[in-house]
Design a protein around this motif. Sequence first.
Motif, PDB file in Angstrom:
ATOM      1  N   GLN A 139       0.826  -1.197   0.000  1.00 33.82           N
ATOM      2  CA  GLN A 139       0.000   0.000   0.000  1.00 33.82           C
ATOM      3  C   GLN A 139       0.870   1.261   0.000  1.00 33.82           C
ATOM      4  O   GLN A 139       1.921   1.308   0.615  1.00 33.82           O
ATOM      5  N   VAL A 140       0.406   2.278  -0.709  1.00 36.62           N
ATOM      6  CA  VAL A 140       1.076   3.577  -0.749  1.00 36.62           C
ATOM      7  C   VAL A 140       0.160   4.604  -0.103  1.00 36.62           C
ATOM      8  O   VAL A 140      -1.016   4.731  -0.478  1.00 36.62           O
ATOM      9  N   THR A 141       0.683   5.306   0.895  1.00 37.71           N
ATOM     10  CA  THR A 141      -0.104   6.310   1.609  1.00 37.71           C
ATOM     11  C   THR A 141       0.509   7.687   1.385  1.00 37.71           C
ATOM     12  O   THR A 141       1.708   7.883   1.591  1.00 37.71           O
ATOM     13  N   ILE A 142      -0.321   8.624   0.963  1.00 37.95           N
ATOM     14  CA  ILE A 142       0.114  10.009   0.776  1.00 37.95           C
ATOM     15  C   ILE A 142      -0.598  10.887   1.797  1.00 37.95           C
ATOM     16  O   ILE A 142      -1.829  10.850   1.897  1.00 37.95           O
ATOM     17  N   ARG A 143       0.182  11.653   2.544  1.00 40.67           N
ATOM     18  CA  ARG A 143      -0.397  12.632   3.449  1.00 40.67           C
ATOM     19  C   ARG A 143      -0.049  14.011   2.917  1.00 40.67           C
ATOM     20  O   ARG A 143       1.104  14.417   2.906  1.00 40.67           O
ATOM     21  N   TRP A 144      -1.071  14.703   2.455  1.00 41.12           N
ATOM     22  CA  TRP A 144      -0.884  16.019   1.845  1.00 41.12           C
ATOM     23  C   TRP A 144      -0.792  17.092   2.929  1.00 41.12           C
ATOM     24  O   TRP A 144      -1.347  16.921   4.024  1.00 41.12           O
ATOM     25  N   PRO A 145      -0.119  18.217   2.642  1.00 40.55           N
ATOM     26  CA  PRO A 145      -0.032  19.299   3.640  1.00 40.55           C
ATOM     27  C   PRO A 145      -1.373  19.800   4.125  1.00 40.55           C
ATOM     28  O   PRO A 145      -1.502  20.264   5.265  1.00 40.55           O
ATOM     29  N   SER A 146      -2.400  19.696   3.292  1.00 39.07           N
ATOM     30  CA  SER A 146      -3.740  20.150   3.683  1.00 39.07           C
ATOM     31  C   SER A 146      -4.337  19.277   4.786  1.00 39.07           C
ATOM     32  O   SER A 146      -5.306  19.667   5.438  1.00 39.07           O
ATOM     33  N   GLY A 147      -3.782  18.092   4.979  1.00 40.58           N
ATOM     34  CA  GLY A 147      -4.331  17.132   5.937  1.00 40.58           C
ATOM     35  C   GLY A 147      -5.027  15.965   5.261  1.00 40.58           C
ATOM     36  O   GLY A 147      -5.343  14.958   5.914  1.00 40.58           O
ATOM     37  N   THR A 148      -5.269  16.079   3.965  1.00 38.86           N
ATOM     38  CA  THR A 148      -5.887  14.989   3.217  1.00 38.86           C
ATOM     39  C   THR A 148      -4.973  13.765   3.199  1.00 38.86           C
ATOM     40  O   THR A 148      -3.767  13.891   2.979  1.00 38.86           O
ATOM     41  N   GLN A 149      -5.543  12.603   3.444  1.00 36.90           N
ATOM     42  CA  GLN A 149      -4.785  11.364   3.344  1.00 36.90           C
ATOM     43  C   GLN A 149      -5.336  10.542   2.196  1.00 36.90           C
ATOM     44  O   GLN A 149      -6.543  10.377   2.050  1.00 36.90           O
TER      45      GLN A 149
END
Length: 579
Positions: free
Chosen positions: A551-561
């Motif tokens: 699995q690849v998880t991205i946590r964006w600066p906006s808080g979106t995961q």
Amino acid sequence: MISWRRSIVIAAFVAAIVTVIVLNARAAGSVATASETIHLNEVAQASGIDFSHQAPTLDPKIANIAPHIGALGACVSVADFNSDGWPDLYFTTSRFGAQNALYLNQKDGTFRDVAAEAGVADVNRPGEGVSMGAVWGDYDNDGNEDLLVYKWGYPQLFHNLGNGRFEDVTAKAGLRQWMNSNGAVWLDFDRDGLLDLYITGYFRSDIDFWHLKTTRIMQHSWEFATNGGKNLLFKNMGDGRFKDVTDSLGVGSTRWTLAAAAADFNDDGWPDLYLANDYGPEELYLNRGGKKFELASAGLADDSKSGMAVAVGDVYNRGEHDVFVTNISEKGFLFQGNNLRLNFLNELGRFDEVATGVVADAGWAWGAQFGDLNNDGLLDLFVANGFISADSTHDYWYAMSKIAGAQGNIFEDAKNWPPIGNASLSGYERSRVLLNRGQAGFVDVAQQAGVTDRLDGRAVAMADLFNRGLLDVVVANEQGRALLYRNTGNTAHWIEFKLVGTRSNRSAIGAEVTVAFGNGRQRQVVDGGMGFCSQNDRRLHFGLGDQRLGQVTIRWPSGTQQILSGLAIDQLHVITEPQ
């Protein structure tokens, strides 16, 4: 005295990390000879890169140690400034009249200098100052990477017009303040979708190196100096202007900062600042909800005393931001040693310093970067070394040790320093290529890998310059030619990510990607400047070896995961932040 409960906690975490290291070492497979794992071929001139750094000329009042003071300014930073999918390179030089270079990637293995036609070459001018480095970031979210050149003098902000040219908007942006800076990073400290700017101060801002009013310009302590230039944090107001918010947020260190990096070190969702300081301890400023920063007590005060570079990497695939900081080592005179700090902030409230052997001792170390150079799933280290290579029969170390033994009010005045003349000071040192072997530790494979130069290295940047799934290495050298090490390594598997922010800043600086593979997971952050006077490829590169991608998880600066599964390997994925 440590309580028995705390002792048990510490022991548990030590056991846990040992287990993780063992698992990762097994997952990466056995390591054969070093020469079979990393191959780097120096191709700068063959690729059209013919750039040499020139040192600044300074006020004759400090001629006795001008080579020492002015041995800075060789920078390289990476950005795809024309958005064609191929990384380009910007180099700085530091003498009045000398031209900075912007090398356009020609997509055929060669580069062409377009700095003059782009309007970013002629920036080293009397009355304006000289370049010390540069960082890229899309501060107005128009899809074009903008350029900040920091200096001994007035910094310059160049707005990318999107047609191959740049406009100087420094004054309009409110950034025309004289600083003697050797570092800067872009970050979105308040997560409002706009890139803010942190510029470090090294020498005090009241010093004009070409019109000195005093020669009392040096540090007042070799280990605890606080009389350096003040670091400044500028908030992006969203209308093309920046506002100085340093004092209200509490990040105005005056500890002779040479480098900074921004990442979320304590996993609270907010980007923190990690500083490498000369003549004193490193500093970690924890971001408290974008409202203020707090200087943390994180176990950083006891080791580093000549911090040069900050490199952030997940060393043992624990899903943490660990830190490597370069320092000084010289046999017979001084051993401060580089620091490799494993991040245990959430468990123990501190970093654990674990550098030994070739990791600790690399000479007079400057720029450094983590990157998986052989795609085996473990991050390796490239370290540039060497201070002043001059007359090898005359060594300045003994003369400098005499002034170091004096009182602070004596060596703070440059006129009291012994003349350096044409002596060397930790010169002719080679770069290090440190192969990460998991539980077996790091081993220096530079010679076998093909890295044998003995130039005075400063900045190091990593980028997949030729879009092949292999990280190449670029080195900017003080008063020397730039080097491009093309990676001619193996065929192990890999995956890369280019992130595009929507609610977050368009450059996605501060976004984090965690890739699960084998028995571990590796976490990387999109940086707005990292190492020493350098910036890496904005695209994130993960080596996979022969391990299965999870699995690849991205946590964006906006808080979106964002969670992604089933991605194809051996290719670049362009991921746009979900609206």
